[in-house]
Motif scaffolding. Structure first.
Motif, PDB file in Angstrom:
ATOM      1  N   MET A   1      47.452  55.776  35.806  1.00  0.00           N
ATOM      2  CA  MET A   1      46.448  54.729  35.574  1.00  0.00           C
ATOM      3  C   MET A   1      45.172  55.062  36.354  1.00  0.00           C
ATOM      4  SD  MET A   1      46.703  50.624  36.377  1.00  0.00           S
ATOM      5  CE  MET A   1      48.086  50.399  35.258  1.00  0.00           C
ATOM      6  N   GLN A   2      44.047  54.946  35.713  1.00  0.00           N
ATOM      7  CA  GLN A   2      42.783  55.256  36.361  1.00  0.00           C
ATOM      8  C   GLN A   2      42.456  54.221  37.426  1.00  0.00           C
ATOM      9  OE1 GLN A   2      39.777  55.661  33.367  1.00  0.00           O
ATOM     10  NE2 GLN A   2      40.806  57.352  32.314  1.00  0.00           N
ATOM     11  N   ILE A   3      41.639  54.641  38.406  1.00  0.00           N
ATOM     12  CA  ILE A   3      41.290  53.766  39.519  1.00  0.00           C
ATOM     13  C   ILE A   3      40.586  52.504  39.028  1.00  0.00           C
ATOM     14  CG2 ILE A   3      39.870  53.573  41.598  1.00  0.00           C
ATOM     15  CD1 ILE A   3      40.407  56.498  42.160  1.00  0.00           C
ATOM     16  N   ALA A   4      39.697  52.656  38.044  1.00  0.00           N
ATOM     17  CA  ALA A   4      38.976  51.495  37.517  1.00  0.00           C
ATOM     18  C   ALA A   4      39.939  50.477  36.905  1.00  0.00           C
ATOM     19  CB  ALA A   4      37.948  51.941  36.476  1.00  0.00           C
ATOM     20  N   HIS A   5      40.973  50.970  36.198  1.00  0.00           N
ATOM     21  CA  HIS A   5      41.959  50.078  35.598  1.00  0.00           C
ATOM     22  C   HIS A   5      42.781  49.383  36.676  1.00  0.00           C
ATOM     23  CE1 HIS A   5      41.873  52.520  31.567  1.00  0.00           C
ATOM     24  NE2 HIS A   5      40.786  51.766  31.759  1.00  0.00           N
ATOM     25  N   ARG A   6      43.117  50.125  37.730  1.00  0.00           N
ATOM     26  CA  ARG A   6      43.867  49.516  38.834  1.00  0.00           C
ATOM     27  C   ARG A   6      43.069  48.395  39.498  1.00  0.00           C
ATOM     28  NH1 ARG A   6      46.455  54.808  41.938  1.00  0.00           N
ATOM     29  NH2 ARG A   6      47.823  55.468  40.205  1.00  0.00           N
ATOM     30  N   LYS A   7      41.794  48.654  39.711  1.00  0.00           N
ATOM     31  CA  LYS A   7      40.931  47.637  40.313  1.00  0.00           C
ATOM     32  C   LYS A   7      40.850  46.407  39.415  1.00  0.00           C
ATOM     33  CE  LYS A   7      37.970  50.683  43.080  1.00  0.00           C
ATOM     34  NZ  LYS A   7      36.594  51.156  43.311  1.00  0.00           N
ATOM     35  N   LEU A   8      40.715  46.629  38.117  1.00  0.00           N
ATOM     36  CA  LEU A   8      40.643  45.509  37.181  1.00  0.00           C
ATOM     37  C   LEU A   8      41.933  44.699  37.208  1.00  0.00           C
ATOM     38  CD1 LEU A   8      39.166  43.998  34.930  1.00  0.00           C
ATOM     39  CD2 LEU A   8      40.133  45.656  33.299  1.00  0.00           C
ATOM     40  N   LEU A   9      43.069  45.396  37.266  1.00  0.00           N
ATOM     41  CA  LEU A   9      44.357  44.709  37.319  1.00  0.00           C
ATOM     42  C   LEU A   9      44.485  43.883  38.596  1.00  0.00           C
ATOM     43  CD1 LEU A   9      47.187  44.187  36.228  1.00  0.00           C
ATOM     44  CD2 LEU A   9      47.927  46.312  37.317  1.00  0.00           C
ATOM     45  N   ILE A  10      44.096  44.463  39.736  1.00  0.00           N
ATOM     46  CA  ILE A  10      44.190  43.756  41.021  1.00  0.00           C
ATOM     47  C   ILE A  10      43.301  42.517  41.013  1.00  0.00           C
ATOM     48  CG2 ILE A  10      43.634  43.908  43.482  1.00  0.00           C
ATOM     49  CD1 ILE A  10      44.525  46.852  43.367  1.00  0.00           C
ATOM     50  N   PHE A  11      42.053  42.671  40.545  1.00  0.00           N
ATOM     51  CA  PHE A  11      41.145  41.518  40.522  1.00  0.00           C
ATOM     52  C   PHE A  11      41.623  40.454  39.543  1.00  0.00           C
ATOM     53  CE2 PHE A  11      37.924  44.530  42.325  1.00  0.00           C
ATOM     54  CZ  PHE A  11      37.661  43.807  43.480  1.00  0.00           C
ATOM     55  N   SER A  12      42.249  40.884  38.443  1.00  0.00           N
ATOM     56  CA  SER A  12      42.795  39.914  37.492  1.00  0.00           C
ATOM     57  C   SER A  12      43.924  39.111  38.123  1.00  0.00           C
ATOM     58  CB  SER A  12      43.304  40.631  36.232  1.00  0.00           C
ATOM     59  OG  SER A  12      42.251  41.294  35.568  1.00  0.00           O
ATOM     60  N   LEU A  13      44.803  39.799  38.852  1.00  0.00           N
ATOM     61  CA  LEU A  13      45.906  39.117  39.524  1.00  0.00           C
ATOM     62  C   LEU A  13      45.392  38.163  40.599  1.00  0.00           C
ATOM     63  CD1 LEU A  13      48.456  42.064  39.877  1.00  0.00           C
ATOM     64  CD2 LEU A  13      48.615  40.097  38.343  1.00  0.00           C
ATOM     65  N   LEU A  14      44.397  38.611  41.361  1.00  0.00           N
ATOM     66  CA  LEU A  14      43.818  37.740  42.389  1.00  0.00           C
ATOM     67  C   LEU A  14      43.163  36.519  41.755  1.00  0.00           C
ATOM     68  CD1 LEU A  14      42.224  40.372  44.818  1.00  0.00           C
ATOM     69  CD2 LEU A  14      44.218  38.913  45.243  1.00  0.00           C
ATOM     70  N   GLY A  15      42.491  36.718  40.627  1.00  0.00           N
ATOM     71  CA  GLY A  15      41.873  35.592  39.946  1.00  0.00           C
ATOM     72  C   GLY A  15      42.895  34.601  39.432  1.00  0.00           C
ATOM     73  N   ALA A  16      44.003  35.138  38.873  1.00  0.00           N
ATOM     74  CA  ALA A  16      45.062  34.252  38.388  1.00  0.00           C
ATOM     75  C   ALA A  16      45.682  33.468  39.535  1.00  0.00           C
ATOM     76  CB  ALA A  16      46.126  35.072  37.660  1.00  0.00           C
ATOM     77  N   PHE A  17      45.899  34.135  40.675  1.00  0.00           N
ATOM     78  CA  PHE A  17      46.478  33.473  41.841  1.00  0.00           C
ATOM     79  C   PHE A  17      45.553  32.375  42.355  1.00  0.00           C
ATOM     80  CE2 PHE A  17      47.017  33.149  46.456  1.00  0.00           C
ATOM     81  CZ  PHE A  17      48.362  32.813  46.528  1.00  0.00           C
ATOM     82  N   ALA A  18      44.259  32.663  42.422  1.00  0.00           N
ATOM     83  CA  ALA A  18      43.283  31.678  42.907  1.00  0.00           C
ATOM     84  C   ALA A  18      43.213  30.483  41.963  1.00  0.00           C
ATOM     85  CB  ALA A  18      41.912  32.327  43.049  1.00  0.00           C
ATOM     86  N   THR A  19      43.260  30.753  40.649  1.00  0.00           N
ATOM     87  CA  THR A  19      43.212  29.664  39.670  1.00  0.00           C
ATOM     88  C   THR A  19      44.449  28.784  39.789  1.00  0.00           C
ATOM     89  OG1 THR A  19      41.928  31.030  38.140  1.00  0.00           O
ATOM     90  CG2 THR A  19      43.059  29.101  37.225  1.00  0.00           C
ATOM     91  N   GLN A  20      45.601  29.430  39.913  1.00  0.00           N
ATOM     92  CA  GLN A  20      46.836  28.665  40.068  1.00  0.00           C
ATOM     93  C   GLN A  20      46.800  27.817  41.336  1.00  0.00           C
ATOM     94  OE1 GLN A  20      50.407  30.675  41.326  1.00  0.00           O
ATOM     95  NE2 GLN A  20      51.646  29.583  39.824  1.00  0.00           N
ATOM     96  N   GLY A  21      46.343  28.416  42.438  1.00  0.00           N
ATOM     97  CA  GLY A  21      46.255  27.675  43.690  1.00  0.00           C
ATOM     98  C   GLY A  21      45.330  26.473  43.578  1.00  0.00           C
ATOM     99  N   TYR A  22      44.207  26.654  42.893  1.00  0.00           N
ATOM    100  CA  TYR A  22      43.269  25.536  42.725  1.00  0.00           C
ATOM    101  C   TYR A  22      43.921  24.411  41.924  1.00  0.00           C
ATOM    102  CZ  TYR A  22      39.510  22.753  40.752  1.00  0.00           C
ATOM    103  OH  TYR A  22      38.733  21.708  40.345  1.00  0.00           O
ATOM    104  N   LEU A  23      44.587  24.768  40.829  1.00  0.00           N
ATOM    105  CA  LEU A  23      45.207  23.747  39.991  1.00  0.00           C
ATOM    106  C   LEU A  23      46.325  23.005  40.728  1.00  0.00           C
ATOM    107  CD1 LEU A  23      45.361  25.663  36.590  1.00  0.00           C
ATOM    108  CD2 LEU A  23      43.870  23.760  37.185  1.00  0.00           C
TER     109      LEU A  23
END
Length: 249
Positions: A1-23
């Protein structure tokens, strides 16, 4: 997996976690209910001090050895609560709590029950009191005597804290099934084996019953299955609800 894809995956997971925490933490349940009273706060303190969360869940959070207690106030009568919090059970240690501590725990459980449903379900079953009242009414109308009447009493003493007619209840990682359907799935011999040995993997201990008492309980289970349609006509099977985004409301 390319570094850019890994970064996108990590930021997506962090965003999902933050959204869940807010809700989760912006949920309106707390704002819709008054703060705990002094007695309810004492019950919560007893719950925490006794480390109940090691085995029990509230709103789906906690241990998995015992049943979820979010709505336990609906199904556990005071006499049974006294017994559990003083003498314990086959799976629960004896805490020997004083009467005033049990009063506080009962108040805390009732406060929890008022907040909603601890386990998401497509259909809200009829209230425990309504289901049990329907059973008593049908038993009285049928003038149940002998083994069925004795089994009814034994069921209320040893089984009703987990098994409730017309509804399945959370029991640790498993569910305590609707007792109205047990006789349809298991033979009398199989039911007796469960009463003798329990189902430890599902959180059910052996029942401290004599051979004659087990036959009485089996007779009551058989009667419950045969009477299910009448019970449904008496109190219904519950009302449909849209599932909340989270596992409880």
């Amino acid at each position: 997996m390319q570094i850019a894809h890994r970064k996108l995956l990590i930021f997506s997971l962090l965003g999902a976690f933050a959204t869940q925490g807010y809700l989760v933490y912006s949920d309106g349940v707390a704002a819709a209910h008054p703060p705990l009273t002094q007695l309810e706060q004492k019950g919560r303190a007893v719950y925490l001090r006794s480390n109940c969360a090691a085995c029990h869940q509230i709103f789906g959070f906690g241990g998995f050895l015992g049943p979820d207690l979010t709505n336990a106030a609906q199904r556990v009568p005071r006499a049974r609560l006294d017994e559990l919090l003083t003498k314990g059970s086959l799976q629960m240690p004896a805490f020997g709590l004083a009467g005033e501590d049990i009063d506080a725990v009962e108040a805390y459980l009732r406060a929890l029950d008022r907040t909603g449903i601890g386990v998401a379900r497509h259909r809200v079953p009829p209230p425990v009191a309504q289901a049990m009242a329907a059973v008593h009414k049908c038993a009285s109308a049928a003038e149940c005597e002998g083994a069925v009447a004795r089994g009814h009493q034994l069921f209320g003493t040893f089984c009703a804290s987990c098994h409730v007619p017309l509804r399945a209840n959370p029991l640790g990682v498993a569910m305590a099934p609707d007792p109205c359907g047990i006789a349809a799935r298991l033979s009398a011999t199989q039911i007796e084996e469960v009463l003798i040995s329990g189902r430890p993997a599902r959180g059910m201990p052996p029942a401290p019953l004599t051979a004659e008492q087990r036959q009485d309980v089996i007779a009551f289970m058989t009667w419950l299955h045969a009477t299910r349609a009448t019970l449904v006509a008496e109190c219904g099977e519950g009302t449909a609800q849209g599932l909340p985004w989270w596992e409880f409301r």
